[in-house]
Design a protein around this motif. Sequence first.
Motif, PDB file in Angstrom:
ATOM      1  N   ARG A  99       0.874  -1.180   0.000  1.00 22.46           N
ATOM      2  CA  ARG A  99       0.000   0.000   0.000  1.00 22.46           C
ATOM      3  C   ARG A  99       0.904   1.221   0.000  1.00 22.46           C
ATOM      4  NH1 ARG A  99      -5.201  -1.699   1.534  1.00 22.46           N
ATOM      5  NH2 ARG A  99      -5.182  -3.827   2.311  1.00 22.46           N
ATOM      6  N   ARG A 100       0.793   2.029  -1.056  1.00 22.78           N
ATOM      7  CA  ARG A 100       1.606   3.239  -1.129  1.00 22.78           C
ATOM      8  C   ARG A 100       1.039   4.207  -2.154  1.00 22.78           C
ATOM      9  NH1 ARG A 100       4.882   3.144  -5.653  1.00 22.78           N
ATOM     10  NH2 ARG A 100       6.212   4.817  -4.958  1.00 22.78           N
ATOM     11  N   ASP A 101       1.193   5.475  -1.884  1.00 24.58           N
ATOM     12  CA  ASP A 101       0.848   6.549  -2.821  1.00 24.58           C
ATOM     13  C   ASP A 101      -0.531   6.377  -3.457  1.00 24.58           C
ATOM     14  OD1 ASP A 101       3.375   7.575  -2.274  1.00 24.58           O
ATOM     15  OD2 ASP A 101       4.287   6.599  -4.015  1.00 24.58           O
ATOM     16  N   GLY A 102      -1.544   6.014  -2.686  1.00 22.19           N
ATOM     17  CA  GLY A 102      -2.896   5.880  -3.219  1.00 22.19           C
ATOM     18  C   GLY A 102      -3.111   4.630  -4.048  1.00 22.19           C
TER      19      GLY A 102
ATOM     20  N   HIS B  24       7.165   0.791  -9.279  1.00 23.27           N
ATOM     21  CA  HIS B  24       5.790   0.729  -8.771  1.00 23.27           C
ATOM     22  C   HIS B  24       5.685   0.153  -7.358  1.00 23.27           C
ATOM     23  CE1 HIS B  24       3.471   1.956 -12.315  1.00 23.27           C
ATOM     24  NE2 HIS B  24       4.463   1.458 -12.995  1.00 23.27           N
ATOM     25  N   THR B  25       6.620  -0.703  -6.985  1.00 23.12           N
ATOM     26  CA  THR B  25       6.437  -1.437  -5.732  1.00 23.12           C
ATOM     27  C   THR B  25       7.406  -1.056  -4.627  1.00 23.12           C
ATOM     28  OG1 THR B  25       7.848  -3.253  -6.444  1.00 23.12           O
ATOM     29  CG2 THR B  25       5.497  -3.423  -6.948  1.00 23.12           C
ATOM     30  N   HIS B  26       8.388  -0.205  -4.897  1.00 24.25           N
ATOM     31  CA  HIS B  26       9.339   0.115  -3.826  1.00 24.25           C
ATOM     32  C   HIS B  26       8.642   0.874  -2.700  1.00 24.25           C
ATOM     33  CE1 HIS B  26       9.378   4.196  -5.489  1.00 24.25           C
ATOM     34  NE2 HIS B  26       9.953   4.562  -4.355  1.00 24.25           N
ATOM     35  N   THR B  27       9.179   0.702  -1.526  1.00 28.03           N
ATOM     36  CA  THR B  27       8.626   1.414  -0.365  1.00 28.03           C
ATOM     37  C   THR B  27       9.730   2.252   0.238  1.00 28.03           C
ATOM     38  OG1 THR B  27       9.202  -0.343   1.174  1.00 28.03           O
ATOM     39  CG2 THR B  27       7.025  -0.475   0.131  1.00 28.03           C
ATOM     40  N   ALA B  28       9.367   3.105   1.148  1.00 27.01           N
ATOM     41  CA  ALA B  28      10.331   3.994   1.780  1.00 27.01           C
ATOM     42  C   ALA B  28      11.433   3.221   2.509  1.00 27.01           C
ATOM     43  CB  ALA B  28       9.620   4.928   2.752  1.00 27.01           C
ATOM     44  N   LEU B  29      11.147   1.982   2.918  1.00 27.84           N
ATOM     45  CA  LEU B  29      12.121   1.189   3.653  1.00 27.84           C
ATOM     46  C   LEU B  29      13.127   0.521   2.749  1.00 27.84           C
ATOM     47  CD1 LEU B  29       9.702  -0.492   6.213  1.00 27.84           C
ATOM     48  CD2 LEU B  29      11.177   1.503   6.574  1.00 27.84           C
ATOM     49  N   GLU B  30      12.856   0.457   1.468  1.00 23.67           N
ATOM     50  CA  GLU B  30      13.770  -0.248   0.560  1.00 23.67           C
ATOM     51  C   GLU B  30      14.908   0.638   0.124  1.00 23.67           C
ATOM     52  OE1 GLU B  30      11.519  -3.599  -1.777  1.00 23.67           O
ATOM     53  OE2 GLU B  30      10.641  -1.678  -2.200  1.00 23.67           O
TER      54      GLU B  30
END
Length: 178
Positions: A75-78, A172-178
Motif C-alpha cells: 500500500r503506497r501513494d494511493g 511501482h512497488t518500492h517502499t520507503a524502507l527499501e
Amino acid sequence: MGTRLRAVRRARGLTLEELAHGCDMSTSTLSRLESGKRQATLELLLPLTRRLGIRLDDLVDPVPADPRVRRPIIRRDGMIIAPLAPEHSPISTYKITYTAGAADPPLKTHDGFEWLYVLHGKLRLRLGEQDLILHRGEAAEFDTRTPHAMSAAGGRPAQVISIFNDAGARMHTHTALE
C-alpha cells in the motif's frame, strides 16, 4: 519409477542386458523393475543409479511446488498493489487498485514497457502530452521511457492488471524502507 529408469537407460544408449550386467543383476529383474512388476529396493536401485550417474531422487516424481503466490500486498501513494507472480518470476505481474481521490502522481520515466488491462472503474493515464481515460475492458501498452502516471478517474477506484519489466516493478512497488 520404472518408466523413468527405462528412459534414463535408453538416453544413455544402454540395452537391458548391458545395464543389468553392469549392475550384477539379471536382465529379467531389471525388466520387471522397469515395467513396475517388481518392487524396487535400495539393494537394486543403488547399483543402477551409480551406473547411470543419477540420484535416487531422479527416479521418483518430484513433489510439485505450491503454485500459490504468497507475497504481501503493498500500500503506497494511493495504490493497493497485489503481486500476481512469484518474486523471481521472469514477468512482473500485479493487480493494482488506484484509490479514488488520491492526488495525481507526478509523471515518471524508467526503462522498459508496461502493459495494463482495466478490470474495474476508469483509469486516468497521462502519457507524455496525452491525457487518456481507459474504461473497463480497455488495455494499453507503452514505452515507460515516455513520462507517465496513472490514477483513478471518475470518483471511484480503478483496478488494473499491470505487467512490466524489473525496472517497472521496482518503480511501482518500492517502499520507503527499501
